[in-house]
Each structure stands twice: as C-alpha cells, then as structure tokens.
Design an enzyme around this catalytic site. Structure first.
Site, mmCIF file in Angstrom:
data_model
loop_
_atom_site.group_PDB
_atom_site.id
_atom_site.type_symbol
_atom_site.label_atom_id
_atom_site.label_comp_id
_atom_site.label_asym_id
_atom_site.label_seq_id
_atom_site.Cartn_x
_atom_site.Cartn_y
_atom_site.Cartn_z
ATOM 1 C CG ASP A 179 53.353 38.537 42.986
ATOM 2 O OD1 ASP A 179 53.378 38.598 41.749
ATOM 3 O OD2 ASP A 179 53.187 37.472 43.614
ATOM 4 N NE ARG A 197 51.214 39.538 37.379
ATOM 5 C CZ ARG A 197 51.838 38.992 38.421
ATOM 6 N NH1 ARG A 197 51.593 39.429 39.656
ATOM 7 N NH2 ARG A 197 52.708 38.032 38.254
HETATM 8 C C1 LIG Z 1 48.119 36.691 36.955
HETATM 9 C C2 LIG Z 1 47.578 37.478 38.106
HETATM 10 C C3 LIG Z 1 48.450 38.024 39.017
HETATM 11 C C4 LIG Z 1 47.973 38.796 40.069
HETATM 12 N N1 LIG Z 1 48.863 39.435 40.899
HETATM 13 C C5 LIG Z 1 48.394 40.275 41.850
HETATM 14 C C6 LIG Z 1 49.264 41.081 42.628
HETATM 15 O O1 LIG Z 1 50.498 41.048 42.476
HETATM 16 N N2 LIG Z 1 48.722 41.906 43.559
HETATM 17 C C7 LIG Z 1 47.361 41.995 43.756
HETATM 18 O O2 LIG Z 1 46.917 42.798 44.591
HETATM 19 N N3 LIG Z 1 46.516 41.224 43.046
HETATM 20 C C8 LIG Z 1 46.984 40.381 42.104
HETATM 21 N N4 LIG Z 1 46.100 39.628 41.367
HETATM 22 C C9 LIG Z 1 44.674 39.513 41.773
HETATM 23 C C10 LIG Z 1 43.831 40.624 41.191
HETATM 24 O O3 LIG Z 1 44.172 41.861 41.772
HETATM 25 C C11 LIG Z 1 42.336 40.351 41.410
HETATM 26 O O4 LIG Z 1 42.067 40.295 42.782
HETATM 27 C C12 LIG Z 1 41.831 39.079 40.759
HETATM 28 O O5 LIG Z 1 42.442 38.858 39.526
HETATM 29 C C13 LIG Z 1 40.307 39.162 40.518
HETATM 30 O O6 LIG Z 1 40.021 40.234 39.668
HETATM 31 P P1 LIG Z 1 39.492 40.058 38.169
HETATM 32 O O7 LIG Z 1 40.243 41.029 37.319
HETATM 33 O O8 LIG Z 1 39.556 38.669 37.739
HETATM 34 O O9 LIG Z 1 38.014 40.641 38.191
HETATM 35 P P2 LIG Z 1 36.755 40.376 39.124
HETATM 36 O O10 LIG Z 1 35.802 41.503 38.822
HETATM 37 O O11 LIG Z 1 37.147 40.143 40.536
HETATM 38 O O12 LIG Z 1 36.175 39.018 38.554
HETATM 39 C C14 LIG Z 1 35.661 38.908 37.239
HETATM 40 C C15 LIG Z 1 35.220 37.484 37.006
HETATM 41 O O13 LIG Z 1 36.353 36.620 37.059
HETATM 42 C C16 LIG Z 1 36.053 35.400 37.691
HETATM 43 N N5 LIG Z 1 36.842 35.307 38.949
HETATM 44 C C17 LIG Z 1 37.592 36.287 39.509
HETATM 45 N N6 LIG Z 1 38.192 35.853 40.635
HETATM 46 C C18 LIG Z 1 37.777 34.570 40.788
HETATM 47 C C19 LIG Z 1 38.050 33.573 41.758
HETATM 48 N N7 LIG Z 1 38.852 33.807 42.804
HETATM 49 N N8 LIG Z 1 37.452 32.367 41.601
HETATM 50 C C20 LIG Z 1 36.645 32.112 40.541
HETATM 51 N N9 LIG Z 1 36.361 33.018 39.590
HETATM 52 C C21 LIG Z 1 36.924 34.234 39.711
HETATM 53 C C22 LIG Z 1 34.565 35.440 37.975
HETATM 54 O O14 LIG Z 1 33.925 34.883 36.875
HETATM 55 C C23 LIG Z 1 34.293 36.920 38.065
HETATM 56 O O15 LIG Z 1 32.956 37.243 37.786
HETATM 57 C C24 LIG Z 1 46.555 38.925 40.257
HETATM 58 C C25 LIG Z 1 45.683 38.369 39.334
HETATM 59 C C26 LIG Z 1 46.162 37.666 38.261
HETATM 60 C C27 LIG Z 1 45.188 37.130 37.256
#
Ligand SMILES: Cc1cc2nc3c(=O)[nH]c(=O)nc-3n(C[C@H](O)[C@H](O)[C@H](O)COP(=O)(O)OP(=O)(O)OC[C@H]3O[C@@H](n4cnc5c(N)ncnc54)[C@H](O)[C@@H]3O)c2cc1C
Length: 305
Positions: free
Chosen positions: A130, A183
C-alpha cells in the site's frame, strides 16, 4: 474542510486509543472493516469469492513503534498466506511498510517484506505494498523496486500510485516499464499544494492520464476507484484500444459500492475487493469518513435504529 478535519483526527493517537478500545467504536467500524480476527477476514473473503470477485486482505495497522510489533504483523501475514492457500481462496495480501517497522528499522522492514514476498511466490500469491503519506512515497517505491528485482519475485509484488501526487505520472511510466504491477488510486492522505493537486477535477484528470499509461503498458494493473466517471473512462479506453477484460482489474473497498462491484462483475470485468480487518481500525476508518463525510450521518442514523 470536513475532509481535512477527519484526516487530522485520523492521526490523533489519543482518539485512536479511545476509539479502538470502545465497544461502540468497534461496532461502528464494521461498516468498512470485516472484523478483528483472521477467521472473520477469511469468511468475508469466501463470501466475496462466491460473488465472483477476488480479494486482497489487509491486516490493519500502521506506524508500529517497535520491532516486536513489526515481527508480529509479519507473522500474521504468513499465517494468512498459509490459510488462504489451504482454503483455496482467490485472494492476495496488501500491507503497509510502516506496519512492518519502516519507522523503527528499515533493514527489519526489508527483511520482513522480503520474507512475505518469498512466501507469496511459494503460495502462488501476491503482495501489494500500500502507499502511505508522502514522507514514505520514495522509500516505498524503492522498497518495491528492490523486492521486484530479486530472482523469482517478478509479478509477485506490486506498488500503489496516487493520482493526486504530481510525480505519479512519471512514476507510472517508469514502474510500468520495469514490469511492476501498480494499483492506481486517487490518494487518501492530506498533502500540500507543493506536491499534490488540490482540486478534485485535477486529481480525476491525473487519474485518467495514468490509467491510460497503465492499460497500454501490457502489465497487469489494478484500477482502484468507486468513482463512476473514472470507471466509465477506463471501460471506454479499454474498449477503444481493444484491451481485454483479462488484462487488468478494478479494485474497490469492502463495504463501498457493492452494487457497482456486482454490476462490473456481471458485465464480465474483473473486480478485486480490498478487505481490511484487525483491531487497529481507527486510522483506516477515519480516512473512509474523510472521503465521504455523509457517512457520518448514515452511521449515526443506524446507531439509533
Ligand atoms: C482497493 C483500494 C485500495 C486503496 N489503496 C490505497 C492506498 O494504498 N493508498 C492510498 O492513499 N489510498 C488508497 N485507496 C483510497 C483511495 O486513494 C481513495 O481515497 C478512495 O478510493 C476514494 O476515492 P474514489 O476513487 O473512490 O473517488 P471519490 O471521488 O473519492 O469518490 C467517488 C464516489 O465513490 C463513492 N465513495 C468513495 N469513497 C467512499 C466512502 N468512503 N464511503 C462511501 N462511498 C464512497 C461515493 O459514491 C463517491 O461519490 C484505495 C482505494 C481502493 C478502492
């Protein structure tokens, strides 16, 4: 503002200790966390596998402050790799280097991470490292590169890039050229304008640019997002470039957009669900609230039901 507040609270050691000890806190955390034990994580994995998706299991924990805790975390990951293989689960592991003791002793973190990648090779599995906050970016990528270069490790260890960092586009080109699996996510930490986009539109545009670099690289990468616009852009690019569904996977977090996970799977795309578990759920949980502060209202509403 709320995002910044939750991210600041996520770093409070005092709140963390209070929350993780309270039964109310544990109950509320279940919204995003599969439980506290390996058995619970494996049961959640089995259920996700039965819905046609693969899994990456994360034992929650970060910034350990002594080498005994780091060794214990690594031992738990070894145990999980054994159990996943014995139970024939479609799953790999995700870990944080600060959980392996990076803040305490970099040589120890390296030894522990190497041991886990070697185990993943024997178990036909994979270790995703991560990405944490920006003080760790370069060190984490250096670690992954070193692990990936060791004989037999190619394709068994991968990195994470965050589209909010200006540097990530260059990192994506370089890592993909070295054959390292990535990722791609937007990024979950509070980062300053000197190194990171601050506007959602810029973070999203960066995500799409990097997604295209990755999908064209011929390496198997993960596109990690719940954002329907990012997913539509990825599907559109894959279709126009004739990139098959088997060439990459979508990744989403446990408990978030289950409907979308199922829809993509039903449409024939690969989906991996990231399943976190463990007693140290507080920082992870607070980062999820920061992403969508409206979650707080849902949680409070459910508590009073
Ligand atoms: C498999 C995976 C691994 C990850 N690993 C890392 C990592 O190693 N390091 C790191 O910095 N980040 C990591 N993240 C988190 C990532 O960086 C984002 O903070 C997170 O995925 C929210 O971004 P989004 O792309 O979903 O878009 P956003 O613009 O934040 O959200 C888009 C839509 O997704 C839905 N959504 C998003 N988050 C939520 C929530 N918490 N609860 C409910 N609905 C939500 C909502 O409908 C929102 O409108 C990871 C995410 C995933 C999916």
């Amino acid at each position: 503002m709320l995002r910044a507040l939750f991210l600041r609270l996520s770093e409070s050691r005092r709140l963390r200790a209070l929350a993780e000890r309270s039964s109310l806190g544990r109950r509320v955390s279940r919204r995003f966390v599969a439980g506290e034990t390996v058995d619970q994580a494996l049961a959640a994995t089995r259920a996700v596998n039965q819905r046609g998706m693969s899994v990456s299991i994360d034992n929650l924990g970060e910034n350990v402050t002594n080498s005994d805790d780091a060794r214990q975390s690594a031992a738990l990951y070894h145990h999980m790799l054994d159990r996943m293989a014995a139970e024939n689960l479609d799953a790999n592991v995700s870990l944080k280097l600060t959980h392996m003791g990076l803040d305490v002793d970099a040589a120890l973190a390296s030894e522990l991470a190497r041991g886990l990648v070697e185990h993943a090779v024997r178990a036909n599995s994979f270790v995703r490292v991560d990405m944490e906050g920006s003080p760790y970016t370069q060190r984490t990528l250096d670690f992954v590169r070193a692990l990936h270069r060791e004989p037999g490790h190619s394709g068994r260890v991968g990195a994470v890039l965050q589209s909010y960092l200006y540097r990530s586009e260059e990192d994506a080109r370089a890592l993909a050229a070295e054959g390292i699996r990535i990722r791609l996510c937007k990024g979950a930490y509070q980062e300053p304008a000197a190194i990171a986009f601050q506007k959602k539109s810029e973070v999203d545009a960066g995500f799409v640019r990097i997604m295209k670099i990755l999908l064209q690289s011929g390496v198997y990468h993960g596109i990690a997002t719940h954002d329907e616009k990012m997913i539509a852009a990825t599907l559109d690019f894959a279709r126009t470039q004739n990139i098959p569904a088997s060439a990459f996977e979508f990744q989403m977090l446990y408990g978030i957009r289950r409907d979308l996970q199922q829809k993509l799977t039903g449409d024939g795309w690969r989906v991996r669900v990231y399943i976190p578990f463990g007693a140290e759920w507080y920082p992870y949980f607070m980062r999820r609230l920061a992403e969508r502060p409206a979650n707080v209202f849902f949680l409070v509403k459910n508590l009073f039901r």
